[in-house]
Design a protein around this motif. Structure first.
Motif, PDB file in Angstrom:
ATOM      1  N   ASP A 175      -5.809   5.693   3.495  1.00 30.48           N
ATOM      2  CA  ASP A 175      -6.605   6.132   4.628  1.00 30.48           C
ATOM      3  C   ASP A 175      -7.119   7.547   4.358  1.00 30.48           C
ATOM      4  O   ASP A 175      -6.341   8.437   4.004  1.00 30.48           O
ATOM      5  N   GLU A 176      -8.423   7.730   4.523  1.00 32.84           N
ATOM      6  CA  GLU A 176      -9.023   9.027   4.167  1.00 32.84           C
ATOM      7  C   GLU A 176      -8.498  10.166   5.021  1.00 32.84           C
ATOM      8  O   GLU A 176      -8.442  11.311   4.578  1.00 32.84           O
ATOM      9  N   GLU A 177      -8.104   9.874   6.260  1.00 30.31           N
ATOM     10  CA  GLU A 177      -7.640  10.943   7.150  1.00 30.31           C
ATOM     11  C   GLU A 177      -6.142  11.186   7.022  1.00 30.31           C
ATOM     12  O   GLU A 177      -5.695  12.324   6.950  1.00 30.31           O
ATOM     13  N   THR A 178      -5.358  10.103   6.995  1.00 30.63           N
ATOM     14  CA  THR A 178      -3.894  10.251   7.004  1.00 30.63           C
ATOM     15  C   THR A 178      -3.278  10.164   5.621  1.00 30.63           C
ATOM     16  O   THR A 178      -2.147  10.602   5.414  1.00 30.63           O
ATOM     17  N   GLY A 179      -4.005   9.563   4.663  1.00 35.02           N
ATOM     18  CA  GLY A 179      -3.451   9.359   3.335  1.00 35.02           C
ATOM     19  C   GLY A 179      -2.493   8.196   3.260  1.00 35.02           C
ATOM     20  O   GLY A 179      -1.919   7.918   2.206  1.00 35.02           O
ATOM     21  N   LYS A 180      -2.298   7.463   4.374  1.00 40.06           N
ATOM     22  CA  LYS A 180      -1.361   6.334   4.393  1.00 40.06           C
ATOM     23  C   LYS A 180      -1.836   5.225   3.467  1.00 40.06           C
ATOM     24  O   LYS A 180      -3.002   4.863   3.434  1.00 40.06           O
ATOM     25  N   ILE A 181      -0.912   4.678   2.703  1.00 40.77           N
ATOM     26  CA  ILE A 181      -1.197   3.587   1.778  1.00 40.77           C
ATOM     27  C   ILE A 181      -1.100   2.257   2.507  1.00 40.77           C
ATOM     28  O   ILE A 181      -0.152   2.013   3.257  1.00 40.77           O
ATOM     29  N   ASP A 182      -2.087   1.408   2.307  1.00 42.14           N
ATOM     30  CA  ASP A 182      -2.048   0.067   2.889  1.00 42.14           C
ATOM     31  C   ASP A 182      -2.696  -0.901   1.912  1.00 42.14           C
ATOM     32  O   ASP A 182      -3.353  -0.502   0.951  1.00 42.14           O
ATOM     33  N   PHE A 183      -2.497  -2.199   2.164  1.00 46.44           N
ATOM     34  CA  PHE A 183      -3.118  -3.214   1.320  1.00 46.44           C
ATOM     35  C   PHE A 183      -4.637  -3.153   1.492  1.00 46.44           C
ATOM     36  O   PHE A 183      -5.146  -3.014   2.608  1.00 46.44           O
ATOM     37  N   SER A 184      -5.355  -3.278   0.399  1.00 47.72           N
ATOM     38  CA  SER A 184      -6.811  -3.296   0.473  1.00 47.72           C
ATOM     39  C   SER A 184      -7.365  -4.707   0.493  1.00 47.72           C
ATOM     40  O   SER A 184      -8.535  -4.905   0.784  1.00 47.72           O
ATOM     41  N   HIS A 185      -6.516  -5.684   0.198  1.00 45.18           N
ATOM     42  CA  HIS A 185      -6.978  -7.068   0.099  1.00 45.18           C
ATOM     43  C   HIS A 185      -5.821  -7.953   0.548  1.00 45.18           C
ATOM     44  O   HIS A 185      -5.040  -7.570   1.391  1.00 45.18           O
ATOM     45  N   ASN A 186      -5.682  -9.107  -0.052  1.00 45.93           N
ATOM     46  CA  ASN A 186      -4.638 -10.054   0.346  1.00 45.93           C
ATOM     47  C   ASN A 186      -3.248  -9.508  -0.008  1.00 45.93           C
ATOM     48  O   ASN A 186      -2.979  -9.224  -1.178  1.00 45.93           O
ATOM     49  N   PRO A 187      -2.352  -9.377   0.958  1.00 45.13           N
ATOM     50  CA  PRO A 187      -1.042  -8.782   0.667  1.00 45.13           C
ATOM     51  C   PRO A 187      -0.115  -9.689  -0.131  1.00 45.13           C
ATOM     52  O   PRO A 187       0.919  -9.243  -0.605  1.00 45.13           O
ATOM     53  N   PHE A 188      -0.474 -10.972  -0.260  1.00 46.96           N
ATOM     54  CA  PHE A 188       0.403 -11.918  -0.948  1.00 46.96           C
ATOM     55  C   PHE A 188       0.025 -12.093  -2.417  1.00 46.96           C
ATOM     56  O   PHE A 188       0.447 -13.041  -3.071  1.00 46.96           O
ATOM     57  N   SER A 189      -0.790 -11.193  -2.970  1.00 49.89           N
ATOM     58  CA  SER A 189      -1.253 -11.320  -4.344  1.00 49.89           C
ATOM     59  C   SER A 189      -0.250 -10.723  -5.330  1.00 49.89           C
ATOM     60  O   SER A 189       0.476  -9.779  -5.019  1.00 49.89           O
ATOM     61  N   MET A 190      -0.262 -11.264  -6.538  1.00 48.46           N
ATOM     62  CA  MET A 190       0.601 -10.738  -7.602  1.00 48.46           C
ATOM     63  C   MET A 190      -0.057  -9.513  -8.217  1.00 48.46           C
ATOM     64  O   MET A 190      -1.224  -9.564  -8.621  1.00 48.46           O
ATOM     65  N   PRO A 191       0.672  -8.387  -8.318  1.00 48.92           N
ATOM     66  CA  PRO A 191       0.101  -7.213  -8.981  1.00 48.92           C
ATOM     67  C   PRO A 191       0.000  -7.447 -10.481  1.00 48.92           C
ATOM     68  O   PRO A 191       0.879  -8.082 -11.082  1.00 48.92           O
ATOM     69  N   GLN A 192      -1.069  -6.962 -11.084  1.00 47.30           N
ATOM     70  CA  GLN A 192      -1.194  -7.054 -12.532  1.00 47.30           C
ATOM     71  C   GLN A 192      -0.148  -6.136 -13.169  1.00 47.30           C
ATOM     72  O   GLN A 192      -0.061  -4.961 -12.837  1.00 47.30           O
ATOM     73  N   GLY A 193       0.645  -6.702 -14.077  1.00 47.19           N
ATOM     74  CA  GLY A 193       1.734  -5.935 -14.669  1.00 47.19           C
ATOM     75  C   GLY A 193       3.068  -6.220 -14.017  1.00 47.19           C
ATOM     76  O   GLY A 193       4.100  -5.694 -14.457  1.00 47.19           O
ATOM     77  N   GLY A 194       3.077  -7.026 -12.944  1.00 48.47           N
ATOM     78  CA  GLY A 194       4.338  -7.431 -12.319  1.00 48.47           C
ATOM     79  C   GLY A 194       5.051  -6.290 -11.626  1.00 48.47           C
ATOM     80  O   GLY A 194       4.442  -5.332 -11.142  1.00 48.47           O
ATOM     81  N   ARG A 195       6.370  -6.377 -11.609  1.00 44.85           N
ATOM     82  CA  ARG A 195       7.199  -5.415 -10.882  1.00 44.85           C
ATOM     83  C   ARG A 195       7.032  -3.992 -11.412  1.00 44.85           C
ATOM     84  O   ARG A 195       6.996  -3.033 -10.636  1.00 44.85           O
ATOM     85  N   GLU A 196       6.896  -3.851 -12.737  1.00 42.21           N
ATOM     86  CA  GLU A 196       6.806  -2.517 -13.327  1.00 42.21           C
ATOM     87  C   GLU A 196       5.558  -1.764 -12.858  1.00 42.21           C
ATOM     88  O   GLU A 196       5.567  -0.529 -12.757  1.00 42.21           O
ATOM     89  N   ALA A 197       4.491  -2.478 -12.563  1.00 43.40           N
ATOM     90  CA  ALA A 197       3.249  -1.824 -12.149  1.00 43.40           C
ATOM     91  C   ALA A 197       3.407  -1.089 -10.827  1.00 43.40           C
ATOM     92  O   ALA A 197       2.640  -0.166 -10.534  1.00 43.40           O
ATOM     93  N   LEU A 198       4.401  -1.462 -10.038  1.00 33.71           N
ATOM     94  CA  LEU A 198       4.580  -0.873  -8.712  1.00 33.71           C
ATOM     95  C   LEU A 198       5.380   0.426  -8.743  1.00 33.71           C
ATOM     96  O   LEU A 198       5.614   1.027  -7.697  1.00 33.71           O
TER      97      LEU A 198
END
Length: 592
Positions: free
Chosen positions: A443-466
């Protein structure tokens, strides 16, 4: 003979000459030619001309007919004289001489005419939708929609998918839009939700061991309306597959979509090569994640040519972090009149303006012109021309700042430039996969991180990417763009609970919250969940493109208006006091 008809209004031809027939339909129009009456009789299938002269036993009755009366007519098929043949309709070689008539349903004075191409306010069209649907163009659109759905089903079955139905009443789920909530009578104070999509259920179908699922699925989202989006409900071709990677999904859905467009696209070319473009490149080149590739223009970053230049606005801007200067090439746009018009366009879009350079004949060959060219000098303008591959008679437009501030306007400007200069091939369907979407946004004002797309998607790189910067994490998420519209959206799913908990933790959801909101799916993933992925194609939007319509309501049988109201059925409506008491609800006045 059948009580209402022996043939439809599209069946008759010269093979029927001399035969007695019975037709039923609506009076499209009545014409009086010197005492001889001609009726254009219309049904779902087509049109037949009926003739009635003073010798007909039903002449007096036919004189009383009015447009849109529903009638049954008996008569004898006659061949038209050669000079009277109407080659525009299948029944144009014959007419039916009326011998008997029965009025099945009279029509009051019409609030809108079915015959002709008159324009009516959308509110009138939606209130009297059953009349509007009798009009040829809209009627054809709805038949096209039905045929598209049938074709999609057949193509999915041919690829050994099975069709399964998922629940309509379910739990609330964060799919990116507002839910429609349904109060529970048996559980006061609790609510069901209408599904925004069958997302969790189709993943559970994969966990249940069904390898290939599809469904023509109704989806419900309480959204603000747009020309290409229904504000309440829509239908999608929903599919999911087990043991697949991203490319497997692409290879499965492409022949389904491409084949459908080739069949129903009216002969317009359908691109068979669907490029895969990263989200970052799509934003850079096209200013949108749903680019229209019929337009060949690609934007480019030209910041280096303005650093330390005589154009102080851009030079000073580039001293700030996160800024850049982007150019929109405009082949054939090299006139001051066109450049001034595009500058005015940018101002209407809320920007101070849009700088430009155009190239023309000069004493030493191609010469740059315009205010920008004077400020930065010939060496820089020539370098820009070389980078953009432009020449005499061409132009380029420039926008600067943080990309998030000007990108969408730049994308719209690219569309306008392509159309006005005749660069966009409007008679074609062009597809592109947009891939490598960021998993998160701040969020540009608060800086809070949120999902930008489907929250049920697999991240590229798996667990380590997070474990790194969330804003650098890409997901196995993808959209299919066609002619400037998002047509398909999907992902390879996150099927591992440990990765899911971490992914939601970065967006501010603790494990307890995830288990509470998605307990059914989280629990299922603990019992041998297979890798799986899928996508969904918007049927309404597909038909809108195939029908060459600009408004999605033109391909939906009973749509809402822009205020999410059904004017025909008077919905939404106020509940009765008994209904509210039974549900344990009270309606509070809205605070303005």
């Amino acid at each position: 003979m059948h009580a209402y008809r022996s043939q439809t209004c599209a069946d008759l031809n010269t093979d029927f000459v001399g035969r007695d027939v019975r037709l039923a339909g609506w009076v499209h129009r009545v014409r009086d030619h010197g005492g001889v009456l001609f009726i254009d009789l219309r049904d779902h299938f087509g049109m037949t001309q009926v003739i009635c002269d003073p010798d007909s036993p039903v002449f007096d009755q036919v004189e009383k007919l009015r447009a849109e009366w529903c009638v049954r007519i008996d008569g004898t098929v006659k061949a038209r004289a050669p000079e009277l043949v109407n080659a525009k309709i299948p029944t144009g070689e014959i007419e039916v001489y009326a011998r008997d008539i029965e009025v099945l349903g009279q029509a009051r004075e019409l609030p809108l005419q079915v015959f002709g191409d008159q324009e009516y306010p959308e509110e009138t069209r939606l209130k009297y939708r059953y009349l509007d649907l009798r009009r040829e163009k809209l009627h054809d659109n709805i038949v096209l929609r039905s045929n598209v759905v049938k074709d999609l089903r057949e193509r999915m079955w041919a690829q050994e998918f099975n069709e399964y139905q998922t629940p309509i009443i379910t739990a609330s789920s964060p799919e990116g839009a507002r839910d429609f909530l349904v109060p529970s009578r048996l559980h006061p104070g609790k609510f069901y939700a209408l599904p925004q999509a069958p997302q969790q259920f189709k993943q559970l179908i994969m966990v249940s061991g069904f390898d290939k699922y599809f469904q023509i699925a109704p989806c419900f989202r309480d959204e603000d309306p747009r020309a290409d989006r229904s504000p309440t409900d829509f239908y999608q071709l929903d599919l999911e597959m087990s043991f697949v990677e991203q490319q497997d999904v692409f290879d499965t859905i492409q022949p389904v979509i491409q084949g459908c467009f080739e069949k129903f696209g009216g002969g317009r070319p359908v691109d068979s090569v669907w490029p895969q473009i990263s989200y970052a490149d799509a934003a850079l080149w096209y200013g949108t994640d749903k680019p229209d590739l019929r337009n060949p223009i690609k934007m480019q970053v030209v910041s280096d040519h303005f650093r330390g230049s005589g154009f102080a606005i851009f030079a000073n801007l580039l001293e700030k972090d996160g800024t850049q200067i982007r150019a929109i090439p405009a082949p054939g746009g090299g006139s001051r009149k066109f450049c001034d018009r595009m500058n005015a366009f940018a101002q209407k879009e809320g920007l101070p303006g849009m700088g430009y350079i155009f190239w023309r004949d000069g004493e030493n060959g191609v010469e740059a012109a315009g205010p920008l060219a004077k400020n930065i000098g010939p060496e820089r303008t020539e370098a820009i021309r070389q980078q953009l591959g432009l020449g005499k008679g061409d132009a380029a437009f420039f926008l600067g700042g943080r990309p998030s501030d000007f990108e969408r306007v730049a994308g719209r400007a690219r569309v306008v430039i392509g159309e006005e200069l005749g660069l966009t091939d409007l008679n074609r369907f062009a597809f592109a996969w947009i891939v490598d979407f960021p998993m998160y946004e701040a969020d540009e004002e608060t800086g809070k991180i949120d999902f930008s797309h489907n929250p049920f998607s697999m991240p590229q790189g798996g667990r380590e990417a997070l474990d790194g910067d969330p804003l650098e994490v890409l997901g196995y998420q993808y959209d299919l763009a066609c002619n400037g519209y998002e047509l398909v959206s999907g992902a390879i799913r996150n099927h591992r609970p440990d990765i899911m908990f971490k992914a939601f933790e970065l967006a501010g959801y603790g494990e307890d919250e995830v288990r509470k909101r998605f307990g059914g799916m989280v629990n299922a993933f603990q019992y041998g969940a297979p890798p799986h992925g899928g996508c969904a194609a918007g049927i309404d939007r597909m038909v809108m493109l195939l029908a060459d319509e600009q408004n999605i309501r033109e391909v939906i049988m009973f749509p809402m208006n822009q205020r999410a109201e059904d004017l025909m059925m008077a919905a939404p409506s106020e509940p009765t006091g008994d209904q509210l008491r039974e549900l344990g609800l009270r309606v509070l006045p809205r605070e303005d």
